[in-house]
Design an enzyme around this catalytic site. Structure first.
Site, mmCIF file in Angstrom:
data_model
loop_
_atom_site.group_PDB
_atom_site.id
_atom_site.type_symbol
_atom_site.label_atom_id
_atom_site.label_comp_id
_atom_site.label_asym_id
_atom_site.label_seq_id
_atom_site.Cartn_x
_atom_site.Cartn_y
_atom_site.Cartn_z
ATOM 1 N N ARG A 196 1.994 1.551 15.163
ATOM 2 C CA ARG A 196 1.587 1.385 13.772
ATOM 3 C C ARG A 196 1.978 -0.009 13.287
ATOM 4 O O ARG A 196 2.713 -0.718 13.961
ATOM 5 C CB ARG A 196 2.247 2.459 12.891
ATOM 6 N N GLU A 244 12.206 13.060 -0.329
ATOM 7 C CA GLU A 244 11.090 12.419 -1.031
ATOM 8 C C GLU A 244 9.749 12.958 -0.547
ATOM 9 O O GLU A 244 8.823 13.164 -1.332
ATOM 10 C CB GLU A 244 11.177 10.900 -0.819
ATOM 11 N N SER A 271 12.552 5.726 -13.955
ATOM 12 C CA SER A 271 11.449 6.477 -14.537
ATOM 13 C C SER A 271 11.384 7.883 -13.953
ATOM 14 O O SER A 271 11.272 8.870 -14.682
ATOM 15 C CB SER A 271 10.141 5.723 -14.281
ATOM 16 N N SER A 272 11.483 7.983 -12.620
ATOM 17 C CA SER A 272 11.406 9.303 -11.985
ATOM 18 C C SER A 272 12.562 10.187 -12.414
ATOM 19 O O SER A 272 12.383 11.387 -12.649
ATOM 20 C CB SER A 272 11.455 9.180 -10.468
ATOM 21 N N TYR A 285 9.157 15.912 0.423
ATOM 22 C CA TYR A 285 8.930 17.216 -0.213
ATOM 23 C C TYR A 285 8.696 17.082 -1.698
ATOM 24 O O TYR A 285 7.991 17.903 -2.293
ATOM 25 C CB TYR A 285 10.084 18.165 0.118
ATOM 26 N N ASP A 290 6.310 21.359 -26.678
ATOM 27 C CA ASP A 290 6.284 20.009 -26.104
ATOM 28 C C ASP A 290 7.360 19.945 -25.033
ATOM 29 O O ASP A 290 8.025 20.941 -24.750
ATOM 30 C CB ASP A 290 6.548 18.951 -27.193
ATOM 31 N N HIS A 339 13.533 11.820 3.344
ATOM 32 C CA HIS A 339 12.931 13.095 3.711
ATOM 33 C C HIS A 339 12.747 14.029 2.526
ATOM 34 O O HIS A 339 11.664 14.565 2.341
ATOM 35 C CB HIS A 339 13.593 13.778 4.900
ATOM 36 N N HIS A 344 15.451 12.994 11.904
ATOM 37 C CA HIS A 344 14.307 13.127 12.821
ATOM 38 C C HIS A 344 13.361 11.928 12.686
ATOM 39 O O HIS A 344 12.443 11.783 13.480
ATOM 40 C CB HIS A 344 13.566 14.456 12.638
ATOM 41 N N HIS A 345 13.592 11.091 11.685
ATOM 42 C CA HIS A 345 12.821 9.847 11.592
ATOM 43 C C HIS A 345 13.407 8.766 12.496
ATOM 44 O O HIS A 345 12.882 7.671 12.562
ATOM 45 C CB HIS A 345 12.811 9.328 10.152
ATOM 46 N N HIS A 400 0.848 -1.207 0.000
ATOM 47 C CA HIS A 400 0.000 0.000 0.000
ATOM 48 C C HIS A 400 0.882 1.256 0.000
ATOM 49 O O HIS A 400 0.685 2.158 -0.802
ATOM 50 C CB HIS A 400 -0.921 -0.007 1.226
ATOM 51 N N TRP A 433 7.180 -0.013 3.810
ATOM 52 C CA TRP A 433 7.709 0.648 2.604
ATOM 53 C C TRP A 433 9.105 1.205 2.865
ATOM 54 O O TRP A 433 9.846 1.499 1.949
ATOM 55 C CB TRP A 433 6.754 1.727 2.094
ATOM 56 N N SER A 459 -1.138 27.308 -5.336
ATOM 57 C CA SER A 459 -0.786 28.701 -5.628
ATOM 58 C C SER A 459 -1.346 29.157 -6.965
ATOM 59 O O SER A 459 -1.331 30.349 -7.268
ATOM 60 C CB SER A 459 0.741 28.866 -5.644
ATOM 61 N N THR A 507 7.439 27.018 5.493
ATOM 62 C CA THR A 507 6.121 26.426 5.251
ATOM 63 C C THR A 507 5.034 27.369 5.754
ATOM 64 O O THR A 507 4.008 27.567 5.088
ATOM 65 C CB THR A 507 6.007 25.069 5.970
ATOM 66 N N LYS A 541 4.339 30.158 3.346
ATOM 67 C CA LYS A 541 3.452 29.763 2.259
ATOM 68 C C LYS A 541 1.988 29.843 2.675
ATOM 69 O O LYS A 541 1.152 30.413 1.970
ATOM 70 C CB LYS A 541 3.775 28.333 1.819
#
Lengths: 528, 373, 192
Positions: free
Chosen positions: A453, A258, A172-173, A260, A108, A256, A305-306, A79, A144, A271, A331, A334
């Site tokens: 979790r 990722e 791909s990315s 963002y 294009d 991390h 921090h993870h 998931h 994951w 925006s 943040t 924004k």
């Protein structure tokens, strides 16, 4: 800012695209590829969503009812992988393909053939990942985040397939990101300076650099997992001089930024939409650009921090805590800018605006819980509980996914030439808004009260909360089928859309007719 | 103190007030856990105030500045002063948050000498506790019956939060925990102490607590550690120091006696029924999590024991893998976890259950012979 | 910026970006040695450097003592007995001590083990210097044999005052399948 119409002639002229399946297989047209990405993303959203439904059904009551714990772990793992790499990221890439050339006045993407490749390897990546679920021993079951050594010594045989599919997703990315960067640098209309670019383009420009910087690190991490498991290296095995905690450092150095990658394009979308429906220019354009850059830069300094509970020296914990708290400054800028954009505007509340407003509020709630999680001493209590699950679903579902929904409603008239059904759109919004909060808000409480979790069964004090959460989950899942119906209905017909269906909208994409012709801006538009 | 004041204020809000709330962080029973709770509430209220201001302004716009009310939009789109203010003010708020956070974090690193040291080892899927400077060590397993998990029996009050042998610590003394793992990463978490520390294989982590009130405190493994991650709870009993000393002495005595009994058993033969009864109990407690109650395992992950070559034919190989484990897999060495008679019983059970019916009887003496050969 | 001709051509940007991608992939792997260096410098994760320290002359600080505890563990599937001779010693910073660790191979096969050290608190790892240790090398042990393995160490006199207790843990791992050639050669020798 105003734009002169750059495209007078919009007939589908010369080198006509082939029809049927080959049109889609061999297409190099940014609009076709954008559509492919978006449909693929929605398919993956439903597949990943189905897995979430399995999870919520199992957690509906205490005890084991439907699936065994090993399969439950595969569901949570796949998931997560599907939603991150299959739903959110391809959706943003699809929007980038569709909109960036039209927003900067380019005919294009800069590298159309590579564009075709970067899409068409994706279905294979996910076919491999999903196929691994049917192998003996099951698919990936290590979350994951695939922490070693659970993903190395203790994982099932399908891990090689997992590694291979992540490699393909990464390639791909990266190709997509290279294309975006080259397009933005080289294909802008002559007078489209960097500081005139729409914020969606800006946020994608920065996102693309983040992708280039961190996807290779992820590729490195999965490669190390592969060699540790199959080729006798010991990067993460203490016995051979390695260290399992090092895996987490490498993973979160990718992980991390990722996060963002999955939220910066959402900032760009919001925006665009808030000014359009406030009929007022975006407040603080320049500070928005700088804030985006600051967030991207800081994202490289906060990964640990993870991992506060892995046992770090106090000095390191303090450093990562301060850096993480610092992210809330750009943040916050924004969010304040969006509110200031609405201030004394003339607001109307069509579906894209509703989703954008929900984004601002719910993403900010996710930001608050993020700030709480940054505080190291209390993170020891929050870490690996449902509080974290609630936090990142607020950021990614009511953040990233709501922004994608907003973008879809906002640009559907441009893509299809038809207006979507506004009544149904609002139904979709309100049902989603209510169900998503029933789904995720109580998770905060479950986490604070102590529910870890990634568990398939829980003690009795969490029974009521989980039942409510599951009901919200089923409702949110069902509601998304309504979205599918609305989109198909809009593709097939409906009220004709004007070139610019939203009176407050700004940008070059609204200067071409709706639906946008197959080729746009073959002569660059004039930008004032 | 400001944080104290805020906590007192919060007492008027029902859900925040109760220590054992179903909806909020526990206040816990240690000085550290109380500070953590205060910090949590402080940050929470600051977030609430910021949220009220920001969302208030937003809803004001939504209600008042509508097109349908015939509003004409303004055109302003920047204001340097305002932008500087809302960059600086959050920064100052952050500093306000960082100060108590830093002091709490540093308080958690109390470096004074500890009175009791316990080595906590996680393994799939149980905890092992060993008291330093004492012979007492034991495994702590989930005590909830499988029938409750499978909804065949009514679930008890402490469903999934109960173990056969809880960790016991003294109150009022500094207890130091050294935490490590035998296989994958686990995380030892007791919310009431505000302790959560990862157990990393090959490395030791350190943390400590000083519990004020006697009681039973429950927690769980917090880091995904494989199939039964949800089924390895932590239960800690805090006792008065005198009672703790008494308990520890009793445990030492019991472990000595168990070793003696073990020696006596070596010369005794157990009957097949005895072996099978004991074996089934040991199997369900230690083996069924992976190899399943029906012995068929999980294909591709945990091997089946039903009718396989080793179980049917190779007695020495069978004893070897149970006693010594298998390196690089989830199969652990049970030599130090089970007594010789228990090892004999469980191997006998595996060779005769589920239609294996080899008729082989393994006695404690056989295990002893194997281990001391 | 208005002059589109001054822009670099696509391929040049692509090449640069691909170069960055390759660089970041390499950086992912470079994090491995970087991590080791940071661990050695900061005692991150309680890792002690597994290298011999110089046995240089130093002053012994008799004004304080530090309690050094020893913990021994054998990894799953490693059927050895492994115990320290003493569970703790009190030492003055700067003073050299030797502690023996006893290992007994309980199996019927020759085995090779590697001991992996870890120190708590992590900060203390920086001040623990081993001048001689069985953990520097793989340890072969024939079936049923036992051996006393020495570890000689001293604490750096600069060790901070707030460290009163230092715990050194050794975990034994089965490295029979990954034995180094010289250890294998040792194993081949007949027992004396």
């Amino acid at each position: 800012m105003s734009y002169a119409a750059g495209e007078a002639d919009h007939n589908d002229h010369h080198h006509h695209a082939p029809s049927g399946i080959t049109r889609w297989l061999f297409t190099t047209n940014h609009k076709d590829i954008g559509s492919l990405y978006l449909w693929f993303s929605f398919t993956m959203f439903l597949v990943g969503g189905a897995m979430a439904m399995v999870i919520r059904a199992e957690l509906f009551q205490p005890g084991l009812q439907l699936v065994d714990p090993h399969f439950f772990n595969q569901m949570t793992t796949v998931h997560g992988l599907i939603m991150v790499f299959g739903a959110v990221m391809p959706a943003f890439t699809g929007l980038a393909n569709w909109m960036i050339p039209m927003m900067i006045g380019a005919p294009d993407m800069a590298l159309p053939r590579m564009n075709n490749w970067s899409f068409w390897i994706l279905p294979f990546a996910f076919a491999i990942l999903l196929g691994s679920l049917f192998m003996e021993g099951g698919g990936p079951a290590f979350g994951w985040t695939f922490y070693a050594p659970l993903s190395t010594t203790y994982s099932s045989d399908s891990t090689a397939l997992f590694v291979f599919s992540v490699h393909i997703m990464g390639i791909s990315s990266i190709m997509g990101a290279i294309n975006v960067i080259v397009t933005i640098m080289n294909m802008r209309a002559p007078d489209m300076t960097y500081m005139k670019m729409p914020l969606f383009v800006w946020s994608w420009f920065i996102t693309a650099f983040l992708l280039i910087a961190v996807m290779p690190v992820l590729a490195g991490a999965v490669t190390m997992v592969l060699t540790d498991k199959y080729f006798g290296t010991s990067f993460f095995d203490a016995a051979g001089g390695g260290d399992p905690v090092m895996f987490q450092h490498i993973f979160w150095f990718f992980g991390h930024p990722e996060v963002y990658i999955m939220i910066l394009p959402a900032f760009g979308i919001v925006s665009a939409i808030i000014p359009a429906f406030s009929r007022k220019p975006l407040f603080g354009y320049a500070s928005m650009v700088y804030a985006t850059g600051a967030i991207a830069g800081l994202s490289f300094l906060v990964w640990a921090h993870h991992m506060f509970t892995t046992g770090m020296p106090v000095a390191a914990e303090l450093f990562f805590m301060y850096c993480t708290m610092l992210i809330s400054v750009p943040t916050g800028v924004k969010v304040f800018n969006w509110v200031a954009t609405m201030w004394r505007g003339a607001l109307s509340f069509e579906t894209p605006m509703l989703f954008a407003l929900a984004f601002v509020i719910l993403f900010t709630i996710g930001g608050f819980s993020g700030l709480m999680l940054a505080i190291t001493p209390v993170d020891f209590q929050y870490h690996d509980t449902y509080f974290v699950v609630a936090h990142f679903h607020y950021v990614l579902v009511t953040g990233a996914i709501f922004s994608i929904m907003a973008a879809a409603y906002y640009w559907l008239p441009k893509w299809t030439g038809h207006m979507y059904n506004e009544t149904l759109g609002r139904w979709h919004f309100w049902l989603s808004l209510i169900s998503v909060n029933v789904l995720f808000f109580p998770m905060h409480f479950a986490g604070l009260a102590g529910m870890p979790r990634r568990i398939p069964d829980y003690s009795l004090q969490f029974a009521d909360i989980n039942q409510i959460v599951s009901i919200g989950g089923f409702a949110f899942g069902l509601t998304q089928l309504l979205f599918l119906y609305i989109v198909i209905k809009c593709v097939r017909g409906g009220e004709k859309a004007e070139a610019k269906p939203w009176d407050g909208a700004e940008g070059l994409e609204w200067t071409v007719p709706s639906p946008a012709p197959y080729h746009t801006f073959e002569t660059p538009p004039e930008v004032k | 103190m400001r944080t104290r004041l805020i906590t007192t204020l919060s007492a008027s809000i029902p859900f925040a007030a109760s220590a054992q709330s179903q909806f909020n962080l526990t206040q816990g029973v240690t000085e550290v856990s109380n500070r953590v709770y205060d910090l949590h509430m402080t940050i929470f209220y600051i977030c609430c105030v910021i949220g009220l201001v920001v969302f208030g302004a937003m809803f004001w716009s939504i209600v008042r500045h509508r097109k349908s009310k015939g509003r004409k939009p303004s055109t302003f789109h920047e204001n340097i002063q305002v932008e500087i203010v809302w960059t600086i003010v959050p920064f100052l708020i952050l500093i306000g948050m960082a100060i108590p956070a830093t002091s709490t974090l540093i308080a958690m690193e109390d470096v004074s000498e500890s009175d009791v040291t316990v080595l906590v080892t996680g393994s799939q899927w149980k905890w092992h506790y060993k008291y330093f400077d004492s012979d007492v060590e034991y495994f702590s397993l989930l005590a909830t019956r499988q029938d409750q998990i499978n909804n065949k029996l009514e679930k008890g009050e402490n469903y999934l939060l109960e173990v056969d042998r809880p960790l016991v610590i003294p109150t009022g003394q500094k207890v130091r925990f050294l935490i490590t793992s035998d296989d994958v990463i686990h995380s030892w978490w007791v919310p009431a102490f505000a302790i959560k520390k990862d157990a990393n294989p090959g490395f030791i982590n350190e943390t400590w607590t000083r519990v004020d009130e006697p009681g039973i405190y429950r927690g769980q493994c917090a880091e995904l550690c494989g199939k039964d991650h949800g089924f390895m709870p932590v239960v800690v009993i805090a006792k008065e120091p005198a009672e703790f000393e008494k308990w520890l002495a009793e445990q030492e005595q019991q472990q000595r006696e168990a070793k003696q009994r073990e020696q006596e058993l070596l010369s005794m033969e157990m009957s097949k029924d005895e072996l099978m009864d004991l074996g089934e109990k040991i199997y369900l407690g230690n083996c069924a999590a992976c190899h399943q109650a029906n012995g068929q395992g999980v294909p591709g992950v945990f091997p089946s024991l039903k009718g396989t070559d080793m179980v049917m034919n190779d007695i020495q190989g069978h004893i070897d893998i149970v006693v010594n484990g298998k390196s690089g897999t989830a199969m652990q060495a049970f030599a130090n976890q089970l007594s010789m008679s228990e090892l004999a019983a469980v191997i006998t059970y595996e060779r005769n259950a589920w239609g294996n019916d080899t008729g082989d009887l393994i006695q404690a003496a056989d295990i002893n012979e194997f281990m001391n050969e | 910026m208005t002059d589109t001709n001054s822009r670099p051509d696509n391929m040049r940007i692509v090449r640069r970006l691909l170069f960055t991608v390759a660089g970041m992939f390499a950086f992912g792997f470079a994090l491995v040695p970087i991590y080791d260096v940071i661990c050695d410098l900061t005692g991150f994760n309680g890792r002690t450097n597994n290298e011999q320290a110089a046995a240089n002359v130093r002053e012994v600080d008799t004004s304080r003592t530090v309690n050094v505890q020893f913990i021994t563990r054998v990894n799953k599937g490693m059927p050895w007995d492994f115990e320290p001779e003493v569970t703790s010693v009190r030492v003055h910073p700067g003073e050299t001590r030797v502690v023996n660790f006893l290992a007994h191979n309980l199996t019927r096969g020759d085995m090779v083990a590697q001991a992996i050290p870890s120190v708590a608190p992590g900060e203390a790892a920086l001040y623990l210097n081993k001048t001689e240790c069985f953990c520097f090398n793989q340890q072969p042990l024939k079936a049923g044999d036992d051996v006393a393995m020495p570890m000689q160490f001293y604490l750096d006199p600069d060790i901070p005052d707030h460290i009163h207790t230092l715990t050194l843990s050794y975990t034994l791992y089965d490295m029979t399948a990954h034995a180094t050639p010289d250890v294998l050669a040792l194993m081949q020798q007949p027992a004396d």
